[in-house]
Enzyme design. Structure first.
Site, PDB file in Angstrom:
ATOM      1  N   CYS A   1       0.826  -1.220   0.000  1.00  0.00           N
ATOM      2  CA  CYS A   1       0.000   0.000   0.000  1.00  0.00           C
ATOM      3  C   CYS A   1       0.854   1.263   0.000  1.00  0.00           C
ATOM      4  CB  CYS A   1      -0.951   0.008   1.197  1.00  0.00           C
ATOM      5  SG  CYS A   1      -0.140   0.002   2.804  1.00  0.00           S
ATOM      6  N   GLY A   2       2.176   1.111  -0.030  1.00  0.00           N
ATOM      7  CA  GLY A   2       3.044   2.275  -0.053  1.00  0.00           C
ATOM      8  C   GLY A   2       4.488   1.866  -0.233  1.00  0.00           C
ATOM      9  N   VAL A   3       5.295   2.788  -0.799  1.00  0.00           N
ATOM     10  CA  VAL A   3       6.721   2.545  -1.010  1.00  0.00           C
ATOM     11  C   VAL A   3       7.473   3.810  -0.651  1.00  0.00           C
ATOM     12  CG1 VAL A   3       8.526   1.932  -2.660  1.00  0.00           C
ATOM     13  CG2 VAL A   3       6.251   0.922  -2.887  1.00  0.00           C
TER      14      VAL A   3
ATOM     15  N   PHE B   1      12.703   3.648   2.744  1.00  0.00           N
ATOM     16  CA  PHE B   1      12.955   2.541   3.661  1.00  0.00           C
ATOM     17  C   PHE B   1      12.626   1.198   3.029  1.00  0.00           C
ATOM     18  CE2 PHE B   1       8.471   2.063   3.977  1.00  0.00           C
ATOM     19  CZ  PHE B   1       7.983   3.353   3.847  1.00  0.00           C
ATOM     20  N   GLY B   2      11.698   1.149   2.093  1.00  0.00           N
ATOM     21  CA  GLY B   2      11.216  -0.099   1.526  1.00  0.00           C
ATOM     22  C   GLY B   2       9.729  -0.019   1.246  1.00  0.00           C
ATOM     23  N   LYS B   3       9.000  -1.095   1.522  1.00  0.00           N
ATOM     24  CA  LYS B   3       7.576  -1.161   1.189  1.00  0.00           C
ATOM     25  C   LYS B   3       6.719  -1.272   2.446  1.00  0.00           C
ATOM     26  CE  LYS B   3       8.442  -3.351  -3.296  1.00  0.00           C
ATOM     27  NZ  LYS B   3       8.207  -4.541  -4.157  1.00  0.00           N
ATOM     28  N   VAL B   4       5.454  -0.835   2.312  1.00  0.00           N
ATOM     29  CA  VAL B   4       4.464  -0.961   3.375  1.00  0.00           C
ATOM     30  C   VAL B   4       3.366  -1.890   2.879  1.00  0.00           C
ATOM     31  CG1 VAL B   4       2.848   0.244   4.881  1.00  0.00           C
ATOM     32  CG2 VAL B   4       4.966   1.367   4.188  1.00  0.00           C
TER      33      VAL B   4
ATOM     34  N   ASP C   1       8.995  17.045   7.918  1.00  0.00           N
ATOM     35  CA  ASP C   1       8.472  16.648   6.612  1.00  0.00           C
ATOM     36  C   ASP C   1       6.946  16.664   6.629  1.00  0.00           C
ATOM     37  OD1 ASP C   1       8.704  15.935   3.964  1.00  0.00           O
ATOM     38  OD2 ASP C   1       8.935  13.797   4.344  1.00  0.00           O
TER      39      ASP C   1
END
Length: 842
Positions: A531-533, A536-539, A655
């Site tokens: 559901c996200g990138v 850090f990597g992927k979610v 951020d």
């Protein structure tokens, strides 16, 4: 150039002799050569042969209201370039705006060289002087201070001048300006080209001739200082020793300067004198088969500018042609691949130079790194690399400045377009807000005194009022059951540790998830569950405990930046619990993994609800009402306010943007992504740090000064407020120039009374005028040009709550007027008569 040849009988002889002199010596006689020793009573002759006119001889060039000068017999400076030290024994002082004007006999680029040293004066403390120096088109120095008397300050520029060149000295209010010496000197046309190679590699950068330049670094690689006496353009070249990052890996090479040749149509002594090309650094272990390093030099620069870089090469190390082939890198980006000097010059010991323009986006740590290294897998030749000299020049920015974001008119030209602060209004608002905050604290104290005896069970205060420090939290077994303090979880798993075990174990992160459990939760990290990138990597979306949805962030071991931000997020979230901050549930570090588990926010980022639906989407995201948008902004403000004030040590998010504001199933807003966050200082007002953040949201003062405060978050939140109101990206390069930056465009329209022009058309006609007025007022204050003029998040929260009250009150009134335009007065109850919302720490 070449002297007076009128006594020659033949014009042909004149031309031949002229060409001979130019070819043999590359001498240059500047058409304009103004050298002024400011404040001096006598002409000053330097050891390099240059004569500086006295102040009396140059008075015709100066326009100033007062005649203030100072002089000393000596200064406590021992400088390696001692030839110019006599210039710093006298100075001109300006109590008001003053101007040097020089008539230009030959239009073109000119050196502007400025010399500063704060001398003693009985009435003026020059160490505290703050002033700006500009030409008609370019800001050279903005709010400049020479500082203490420990060193001289020398500034050097390349500026285009036409018929007249004016230098304006403008003291800061209540301060003075000063100058020790001024040089205005013509420059050869060929010194700076109109185009150069781009880094990163792209089509050539064109139009250099329209830019003003500041020379930041001019370095003689492998040699000592070269004084102005040796350089035909009176330049100073410094030794590379302070810039060489790995001197053990390099070796100096020197040859007789007279052996250096200049190719036809290429480099000349005006580009660089032969002593520059007669010295170099080569690789110390050049005879090894495969050297595993690069020669590297690092130079400090400013953010927010492109840079013109000139590299000087001359093969003085090879015994034969085609024996030296190497690569050149700038900021770790390829500048030249397989550079073969002999194929370019067809000879050894021949000068060659290469020009580049480095894009501002590549400067992430306040420096430029130049590297040369051998080309791998050479078919012939020896693995080696050299560099003889380098120059770095700053290009003016879009504000026409070489120092900051203010134009020559003194107006701010940064992201929000020069808003002026109104001190009295700010003071009045600050007083009201401070009083409100005080009353809020009183209310809290009263509630505390009246709390029920079983307050812990009844939870009279929401659990998110105070931070929950994870170091005192309990470990919950993934199998359920009673809790127990988890003192150490890595003792029996050393073979599976990923190198961060000690880091994790000291954070007290709560629930520990076996890797197999997270594999099951995500169906073995199925790509369909992503559901996200991020860096850090992927979610992934996963299910635990029989159906509870969670967000599972799996760190990528290949991204150093992602890992660093990943660790920061762990440290931050382990300290915090708040209703409007995304909660950390637990972690896993088996099998060289770094995985964090968060609560799942089913409605995703705020941005998707503003303008995330694609055109003709069969299932578009429903439009948020104005009331919903206000509630989301209020929730986000509460989360940020808690970060700044509620934790034991304040935290700066760094951020803030709409993709980092997530919404749960009830559209409750929660701030997320703490990878760039920093602890606020305990005893100072700011943290000095490399600039990080997202373009369009970045605080221009933080960008300019590299000093981070909580007011940087406030600025970013102000951008978010306009994004919520207008439902468009904060930066859209496809729009006309004046519309590209949302914050700047919105503020310009607001000042013209035309803000309704860009309000989200889906909510136009539903916003009460009073609510809009209070909301925009909050956004405008957040975007103040200086952090000191911005409100705290608590005050922003107060204004947003007030805007919500105004909207709710308006909705309760049955209006008979047409509500289809924003120009109709929609507040039957004036904002001034509304009851202000009570304010306390959320």
């Amino acid at each position: 150039m070449g002297g007076d040849f009128r006594h020659f009988s033949s014009h042909v002889s004149l031309l031949l002799l002229f060409l001979l002199i130019v070819k043999s010596s590359s001498s240059f006689t500047p058409a304009d050569n103004y050298l002024i020793d400011c404040g001096s009573s006598d002409e000053t002759k330097l050891s390099d042969g240059r004569n500086f006119k006295s102040d009396q001889q140059s008075v015709a060039f100066l326009q100033t209201d007062e005649d203030i000068k100072t002089s000393v017999d000596s200064i406590p400076i021992t400088d390696s370039n001692a030839s110019t030290l006599p210039l710093y024994l006298t100075a001109r002082i300006f109590a008001g705006k003053s101007t040097y004007s020089f008539y230009i006999s030959r239009p073109g680029r000119h050196w502007i060289r400025l010399h500063f040293y704060p001398l003693n004066h009985p009435l003026y403390n020059l160490t505290n002087s703050v002033f700006s120096v500009t030409t008609d088109t370019t800001v050279l120095l903005h709010d400049f201070s020479a500082g203490d008397t420990s060193s001289i300050v020398f500034k050097e520029y390349l500026i285009y001048a036409a018929e007249k060149l004016s230098l304006y000295f403008k003291p800061h209010k209540g301060s003075t300006a000063f100058i020790n010496a001024v040089e205005i000197v013509s420059v050869p046309d060929e010194l700076v080209p109109d185009s150069a190679s781009s880094v990163p590699q792209a089509p050539d950068f064109k139009g250099l001739s329209s830019f003003s330049l500041e020379i930041l670094h001019r370095i003689n690689i492998g040699g000592d200082l070269i004084s102005p006496k040796i350089d035909p353009l009176s330049r100073t070249w410094l030794s590379d020793k302070p810039y060489n990052t790995f001197p053990e890996g390099s070796r100096n090479v020197t040859v007789d300067p007279s052996t250096i040749t200049y190719p036809d149509g290429g480099a000349t002594a005006l580009i660089a004198p032969n002593p520059v090309y007669a010295t170099a650094e080569e690789m110390a272990d050049a005879q090894t088969s495969q050297p595993n390093f690069n020669l590297s030099w690092r130079m400090s620069v400013d953010f927010g500018h492109d840079y013109f870089i000139r590299l000087h090469f001359c093969d003085i190390v090879s015994k034969s042609l085609n024996d030296l082939i190497f690569n050149v890198f700038i900021n770790k980006l390829s500048a030249i691949s397989a550079l073969d000097l002999s194929s370019l010059t067809s000879a050894l010991g021949t000068a060659y130079y290469a020009d580049f323009v480095l894009n501002a986006s590549t400067i992430t740590n306040g420096s430029i790194l130049v590297q040369v290294g051998p080309t791998p897998n050479l078919q012939s030749g020896k693995p080696n690399a050299i560099l003889n000299g380098l120059e770095i020049m700053k290009l003016n920015n879009a504000a026409g400045s070489l120092d900051g974001l203010f134009g020559v008119d003194g107006k701010y030209k940064g992201p929000i377009g020069g808003m002026s602060s109104k001190k009295l209004a700010i003071a009045g608002i600050g007083f009201v807000m401070a009083l409100t905050a005080f009353l809020g604290v009183v209310v809290l104290l009263v509630r505390w005194q009246r709390r029920p005896k079983d307050w812990q069970k009844q939870n009279s205060f929401s659990s998110w009022l105070l931070p929950l420090h994870a170091s005192h939290s309990s470990y919950i077994s993934s199998k359920g059951g009673s809790t127990s303090r988890r003192m150490s979880i890595f003792g029996s798993k050393k073979s599976k540790s990923n190198g961060f075990s000690s880091f994790f174990s000291n954070q007290g992160l709560g629930r520990y998830f076996p890797f197999t459990e997270l594999q099951t939760a995500t169906q073995n990290f199925d790509e369909n569950a992503v559901c996200g990138v991020g860096g850090f990597g992927k979610v992934y979306i996963g299910e635990i405990d029989g159906g509870t949805q969670v967000a599972i962030k799996r760190g990528s071991q290949s991204s150093e930046q992602g890992i660093n931000e990943f660790q920061t997020e762990i440290q931050m979230l382990s300290k915090l619990r708040h209703r409007h901050l995304v909660s950390l549930i637990g972690f896993c570090d088996e099998n060289k993994e770094m995985i964090l588990v968060y609560e799942y926010m089913s409605n995703g980022p705020l941005r998707d609800h503003l303008y995330g639906s694609k055109e003709n989407d069969p299932n578009p995201i429903p439009t948020l009402s104005w009331k919903q948008r206000l509630e989301i902004c209020i929730g986000s403000a509460r989360g940020l306010h808690y970060l700044h004030t509620g934790a034991a040590q304040g935290i700066i998010h760094r951020d803030v943007k709409t993709t980092n504001i997530l919404l749960d199933e009830n559209l409750v807003a929660k701030v997320s992504d703490f990878g760039l966050s920093k602890d606020a200082p305990m005893d100072e007002g700011h943290v000095s740090t490399a600039v990080k953040g997202s373009f369009g949201y970045l605080d221009p003062e933080y960008f300019r000064r590299q000093q981070l405060t909580d007011k940087s978050d406030v600025y970013s939140f102000g951008v978010v407020l306009f994004e919520v109101l207008c439902a468009r990206p904060v930066i859209n390069p496809q729009l006309p120039r004046e519309q590209v930056n949302l914050a700047e465009y919105a503020m310009n329209l607001h000042r013209k009374g035309m803000l309704e022009k860009i309000i989200d058309p889906k909510i136009v006609g539903t916003i009460s005028k009073g609510s809009l007025r209070k909301f925009v007022e909050a956004a405008e204050k957040c975007l103040a040009e200086y952090g000191v003029d911005r409100p705290g998040m608590g005050d922003v929260l107060w204004n947003l709550e007030y805007a919500l009250q105004l909207q709710e009150a308006s909705a309760q009134v049955d209006l008979s007027e047409d509500k289809t335009t924003m120009n109709i007065e929609m507040d039957l109850i004036p904002g001034e008569e509304m009851q202000s919302p009570s304010h306390s720490i959320p």
